[in-house]
Design an enzyme around this catalytic site. Structure first.
Site, short mmCIF file in Angstrom:
data_model
loop_
_atom_site.label_atom_id
_atom_site.label_comp_id
_atom_site.label_asym_id
_atom_site.label_seq_id
_atom_site.Cartn_x
_atom_site.Cartn_y
_atom_site.Cartn_z
N ALA A 124 1.10 -1.08 0.09
CA ALA A 124 -0.07 0.13 -0.06
C ALA A 124 0.93 1.02 0.06
CB ALA A 124 -0.94 0.04 1.24
N ASN A 139 -3.42 4.36 -15.33
CA ASN A 139 -3.88 3.47 -14.21
C ASN A 139 -5.11 3.69 -13.70
OD1 ASN A 139 -3.66 2.19 -11.91
ND2 ASN A 139 -1.94 2.99 -10.90
N CYS A 172 -7.32 3.38 -9.92
CA CYS A 172 -7.37 4.28 -8.76
C CYS A 172 -8.71 4.79 -8.38
CB CYS A 172 -6.59 5.37 -9.21
SG CYS A 172 -6.88 6.12 -10.44
N ASN A 175 -3.70 -5.00 -12.46
CA ASN A 175 -2.98 -4.46 -11.27
C ASN A 175 -2.89 -5.37 -10.20
OD1 ASN A 175 -2.18 -2.16 -9.36
ND2 ASN A 175 -2.86 -0.80 -10.97
N GLY A 213 3.04 -10.85 -7.06
CA GLY A 213 3.95 -11.80 -6.89
C GLY A 213 3.29 -13.11 -7.50
N THR A 215 6.95 -7.64 -9.00
CA THR A 215 7.65 -7.85 -7.49
C THR A 215 8.80 -9.06 -7.93
OG1 THR A 215 5.32 -7.86 -6.84
CG2 THR A 215 6.94 -9.10 -5.66
C1 FMN Z 1 5.40 -1.83 -4.60
C2 FMN Z 1 4.41 -1.83 -5.80
C3 FMN Z 1 4.00 -0.43 -6.10
C4 FMN Z 1 3.23 -0.28 -7.36
N1 FMN Z 1 2.86 0.82 -7.92
C5 FMN Z 1 2.23 0.88 -8.79
C6 FMN Z 1 1.74 2.03 -9.61
O1 FMN Z 1 2.36 3.14 -9.30
N2 FMN Z 1 1.06 2.12 -10.51
C7 FMN Z 1 0.55 0.90 -11.37
O2 FMN Z 1 -0.36 0.76 -12.07
N3 FMN Z 1 0.72 -0.27 -10.33
C8 FMN Z 1 1.61 -0.30 -9.63
N4 FMN Z 1 2.00 -1.67 -8.86
C9 FMN Z 1 1.33 -2.61 -9.54
C10 FMN Z 1 2.30 -3.38 -10.45
O3 FMN Z 1 2.44 -2.74 -11.54
C11 FMN Z 1 1.64 -4.68 -11.05
O4 FMN Z 1 0.41 -4.60 -11.73
C12 FMN Z 1 1.48 -5.70 -9.94
O5 FMN Z 1 2.45 -5.67 -8.87
C13 FMN Z 1 1.35 -7.28 -10.41
O6 FMN Z 1 2.58 -7.62 -11.21
P1 FMN Z 1 3.75 -8.58 -10.32
O7 FMN Z 1 2.93 -9.73 -9.62
O8 FMN Z 1 4.72 -8.86 -11.32
O9 FMN Z 1 4.19 -7.68 -9.19
C14 FMN Z 1 2.78 -1.75 -7.92
C15 FMN Z 1 3.07 -2.86 -7.44
C16 FMN Z 1 3.81 -2.80 -6.25
C17 FMN Z 1 4.44 -4.15 -5.60
#
Ligand code: FMN
Ligand code: FAD
Ligand code: FAD
Ligand code: FMN
Ligand code: FES
Ligand code: FES
Lengths: 318, 292, 318, 292
Positions: free
Chosen positions: A71, A127, A130, A192, A217, A266
């Protein structure tokens, strides 16, 4: 070894040297110390907003087996800072820069996209997971109507390729994807993070300052893969898969389900060179399977009548 | 606020992309994730373990105050997912070694505790910006508690090389939990041990000790880590006597390299509150800018 | 050791000796070989239907890290078989028998519930995550309206305690929970499995005969925990938590989030005695924390203003 | 179709609930999950491993044709989530041991392969119904291939105890991959080895062998596992000569104890197709009811 594998893909007119790019919010200049930025398919920035924002209270992350709940919120230093301080970091590289944006209203999205339609930016990723302040804080991407509205206004505001990033937290992701397509999106990013929670058993308090956060993850891969599969059947524009991708095998699974490209989030926190490893291994995978163009994987899942239970399944030669 | 990158002359091999990177561009990694080998691993006392790893040249070139992100093995029944930040406790570029001193606390450090000689540990670093030693400083004071005892230890050798004398005020709950004492002494530092058990570790007593050192001309700068109460004492004294200082901060981390913004803290920069990433803008910060 | 811990809970009038029971579809007579059935809070049967059903084509399960995807379907031998062959297995025990039912129409649900409102059955759990043939196959629990309708018809058909089991695959689980409550449900079970997919990289075929399946196990816990937290705030009737519970700590986390009882599914496949272990450890947890009634845990999560980042977090004594 | 439970006289300790269960009811577990200890673990050939475990009395009382669900350790980089079913290869109630013979195939068996002497393995069983030996049978024929070589092996000892002679037709890709040969021979069985490499394992040749055994009066019943082609040969001959038979079936499993219905197969029971759980109604079934 056989001929070279063509890893390039085209996402709504934007050509990428390979289908592997970072997920927004998990990428910044720091990674330049770890990998050659000229090897990535694209850069995708942390989401920026027009207003200055501090982000969420701490703690901002908590780990769970095979997953992370975050978060972070969207700490943002605004547009001028982005243009003057952040963009120059990426200017030296021959890799398209995709800027992730967010706003509390459809109009805010549109004006931000317009302002960022400048040289040096190759595409906009909206994005829309939100909160939409015009709909009681429900995220735009929760419903097809609000997605269509915000996408339409974005489309009118920019000529740049427009990617719309969806939330996995709605009951009908393909319908929302169709709305984005109908309103002129060039691609959808699926997805997301998944809204989640964790409670600390010592203090009985939520583990996150923000109480709830987004799950990412390996744990979420089967869920988001299903959504990519559903969306790829629902729309003609490219689907960019994002959720739990850590290896080239994961990337291939997403492409078979219908993704035209993938985002890695992640995984980079655990293996900082995850993206370049995936690119190398994706090439090896294609070479071993005699796939000459990575685009041949897209939507390649083989759906047949299910086999009947068969003892032969147990020992194929017998 | 951002740190400029220096690629020049650092020969490094990134995880995974080695060949491809090397063959098509002159780019070189300065932060690497590698499988380091456990050379020795010993209990220092009931809480702390001393881990020595054989590693590559980039890791062995780490500087005091920098840190690594360790991918801890899974202890029985637990699955630490994230890497764990750990301060450099020692580095030896010639022998290609890095050292860590850690306290067994939760899932990650319990996992580290299972490592045996010859095992491999995935380490990523060096990360962050470390301490700066002004060649003009003749005497500095180090105030450490908790993990700070590990973080500040490599300063001993660096200060000696710089011709700077250290007085180290080392704080712990009990005398047997004090670590790094010999290390500081072996490099010629004076060590003042204070403990809760002996009722000598309270801020009032530490302030008395520090005032005496300042009065004796033995404090050109403060270096601290591990206790916000003691940091506040030093901030007060630094302001009163116009002394510079540096503090190494801790914060929970996910990426460790500036990507995720989970490790932010607020800092007071000339009266303005700014948020900084501990892993990227630190972990070492100006003492006067740190907020407890 | 201090006084005994009172583990009993009451779910819409039905008193359970403790809050731990199996999740539908992960429990059968076989477990009698592993545990004393008189120790469970309740029995919950595999979902039954009126019609005879074969279930889905094989393969019916595939594993993923920390999770299982299943597409068993609902093989069912119908009501007479259930009453004559299955119920007698549970008759010797002093543990309430909860029967999970499903039907393709609201009317079908109601008539099945009526038929099963017989001695020996303590409550009905309506598994409304199944396709509703009157709404294009969309599951009842995907929308508040269809949930309200089916629950209302069920309520009119039976005087037994009525539990309604929700799907986690909708964007607004609390709204669906409210609909169930408004229509007379005595409790909601949150939740069923999360729709997922996996593709085999050797054959490029889906890993499941049914193409998609439901994700369960530790990986989904943060997601379902969040839904339980949201539902418990939205309704006054008890919420029964179900998703990824393997240990007493998991059960406590769910109860703190607002669950009045918990169901254990996939964990039993890995540790067949998981439920009795959880019951023992739950008692120990309460004793150590000096909690005399397990009901004191329900909704006990402590929500405060978030703490500011604090160096003291790092070394509490300093 | 369902198997009735027999609790009588079986003293067992369930995982976790031991005390409570014992103190308040006379109930006893007949299936237990326990941490068994690796007593020996050896490669039999390039593919198969022989694992001997020290265990409790319930596990050691397992019968031929029953199986266990093993919670396999995680090999590097893989996380087998489900338990893996493994046939009993041998049980010794006196020495409190169970044995398994397994082929290294995927994530689970690669995990098993990492076990060292003294390590613990979480085993759950005994599960399912095993083979039945009619005291009237003088000569039986065992036809095994693949994992069937392990599954049928414990019949050797049981048949000897029953005064029944075995002819074992053991099939493999190559002679060096044949396992259990010595075990059968040590119990007085005749072994006929057939292999793909020697072109002797085809159904036609096996049928010739079996016809000769029937003609010689050496086949009162068939026992088979591991090959659907060879099962069909035996079904044909059993029908032709009115012989009984039993087949051990395999199927992917999740729970192993009848809860989940993931291991179902169709059977032909007097012309009607019925679906049965391999883990619960089997894994041993009537040869004539099995569908390939
Ligand atoms: C620490 C963190 C910050 C994130 N910040 C954003 C963000 O600013 N904007 C966005 O669209 N998604 C954000 N995400 C979501 C990632 O872009 C992605 O959609 C999500 O983590 C799933 O992919 P993963 O399992 O490979 O991490 C964030 C994810 C993490 C873990
Ligand atoms: C820059 C930096 C340097 C550090 N150097 C050292 C050192 O040299 N020696 C040492 O013993 N410890 C050090 N720590 C703390 C160390 O990172 C471990 O997090 C801590 O020891 C407990 O981890 P765990 O997995 O055992 O506990 P868990 O309870 O499993 O940790 C859960 C989560 O909280 C985080 N966390 C817990 N305690 C701390 C903490 N004190 N600081 C930051 N995050 C924490 C963990 O990283 C993890 O994300 C340092 C922390 C930082 C940020
Ligand atoms: C009743 C029974 C008895 C068995 N006895 C033996 C034995 O004595 N020796 C032996 O080597 N193997 C035996 N098997 C197969 C064994 O259970 C393993 O599943 C198989 O060896 C491969 O597992 P893996 O984890 O290495 O492969 P993976 O590819 O990781 O397996 C993936 C999944 O498929 C399942 N699976 C894969 N192959 C089989 C198979 N042949 N049968 C059933 N499920 C399978 C696994 O259980 C797992 O759920 C038996 C199977 C059953 C059902
Ligand atoms: C093999 C399997 C079969 C299931 N069958 C049913 C079913 O028949 N009816 C139902 O309501 N839920 C069914 N479920 C869902 C579970 O009851 C439970 O909601 C879900 O698995 C999440 O809990 P868990 O993570 O503890 O397994 C099934 C789950 C599994 C794994
Ligand atoms: S830990 Fe990710 S920005 Fe510092
Ligand atoms: S494996 Fe679960 S019923 Fe057979």
């Amino acid at each position: 070894m056989s001929a070279d594998v063509d890893l390039s893909v085209s996402i709504g007119g934007l050509r990428l040297r390979n289908p592997v790019m970072p997920a927004s919010g998990t990428f910044a200049e720091g990674l330049e110390r770890v990998m050659d930025f000229n090897r990535l398919g694209a850069f995708v920035t942390k989401t920026i907003t027009r207003e200055l924002r501090a982000g969420n209270p701490l703690p901002r992350v908590v780990e769970r087996p095979g997953s992370l709940i975050n978060a972070i919120g969207i700490p943002s230093k605004g547009v001028p800072y982005f243009v003057e301080k952040t963009m120059p970091h990426y200017a030296p590289y021959d890799t398209p820069l995709v800027v992730s944006i967010s706003a509390p209203t459809a109009e805010g999205f549109a004006s931000l996209a317009a302002e960022l339609s400048i040289p040096g930016i190759a595409a906009i990723e909206a994005n829309i997971s939100c909160p939409n302040i015009e709909e009681d804080g429900k995220a735009f991407a929760m419903r097809a109507e609000s997605t269509e509205n915000v996408t339409r206004q974005l489309r009118a505001a920019t000529d740049l390729p427009l990617w719309v990033k969806l939330t996995p937290n709605t009951g009908d992701v393909p319908e929302v994807a169709r709305a984005a397509e109908a309103a002129g999106a060039d691609a959808v990013v699926v997805a997301n993070t998944i809204l989640s929670m964790a409670i600390d058993l010592k203090s009985f308090k939520p583990c996150l300052g923000n109480i709830m956060g987004g799950l990412s993850g390996p744990a979420i891969k089967p869920i988001v893969l299903r959504q990519v599969f559903q969306c790829a059947k629902a729309v003609k524009i490219p689907v960019i898969g994002c959720g739990g991708i850590s290896t080239a095998d994961d990337a291939v699974e997403y492409m078979l389900a219908g993704a035209s490209a993938v985002q890695v989030g992640t995984a980079t926190f655990l293996q900082p060179a995850a993206m370049t490893t995936i690119i190398d291994d994706l090439e090896t995978f294609c070479r071993h399977r005699e796939i000459s163009r990575v685009t041949d994987l897209i939507g390649g899942v083989v759906i047949e009548e299910a086999d009947e239970p068969d003892l032969a399944w147990l020992d194929p030669v017998s | 606020m951002s740190i400029h990158l220096d690629h020049a002359g650092i020969a490094a091999i990134p995880v995974g992309g080695a060949e491809a990177a090397a063959s098509c561009t002159p780019w070189k990694a300065s932060v690497v994730a590698e499988l380091a080998e456990v050379v020795s691993h010993e209990a220092v006392n009931s809480e702390y373990r001393h881990l020595v790893l054989g590693c590559g040249p980039e890791a062995a070139a780490a500087l005091p105050g920098q840190f690594f992100q360790l991918l801890c093995p899974h202890p029985l029944g637990e699955q630490p997912f994230l890497r764990r930040p750990m301060s450099l406790y020692g580095a030896d570029p010639d022998r290609r070694q890095v050292e860590f001193l850690y306290k067994v606390t939760g899932a990650g450090t319990r996992g580290l505790d299972t490592l045996k000689i010859g095992d491999r540990l995935d380490i990523m670093g060096p990360l962050g910006t470390g301490f700066t030693l002004d060649p003009a400083w003749r005497n500095i004071v180090v105030v450490a508690r908790g993990a700070g005892l590990a973080t500040l230890a490599p300063l001993a050798r660096a200060a000696k090389a710089n011709g700077t004398h250290i007085t180290a005020v080392l704080s712990a709950r009990r005398p047997d939990l004090l670590v790094s004492v010999e290390l500081f002494q072996s490099q010629g530092a004076d060590v003042v041990a204070v403990t809760d058990a002996e009722a000598s570790s309270g801020p009032a007593n530490v302030e008395r000790i520090l005032r005496r050192l300042i009065a004796d001309g033995r404090c050109d700068a403060f270096f601290t880590c591990g206790s916000s109460r003691l940091m506040r004492v030093q901030q007060r004294l630094a302001r009163e006597f116009g002394l510079p200082g540096q503090v190494a901060m801790e914060q929970q981390m996910a990426c460790g390299i500036g990507l995720c913004y989970c490790c932010v803290r607020d800092f007071n920069v000339d009266g303005e509150i700014v948020s900084r990433r501990v892993c990227w803008d630190g972990p070492v910060f100006d003492l006067m800018e740190a907020l407890p």
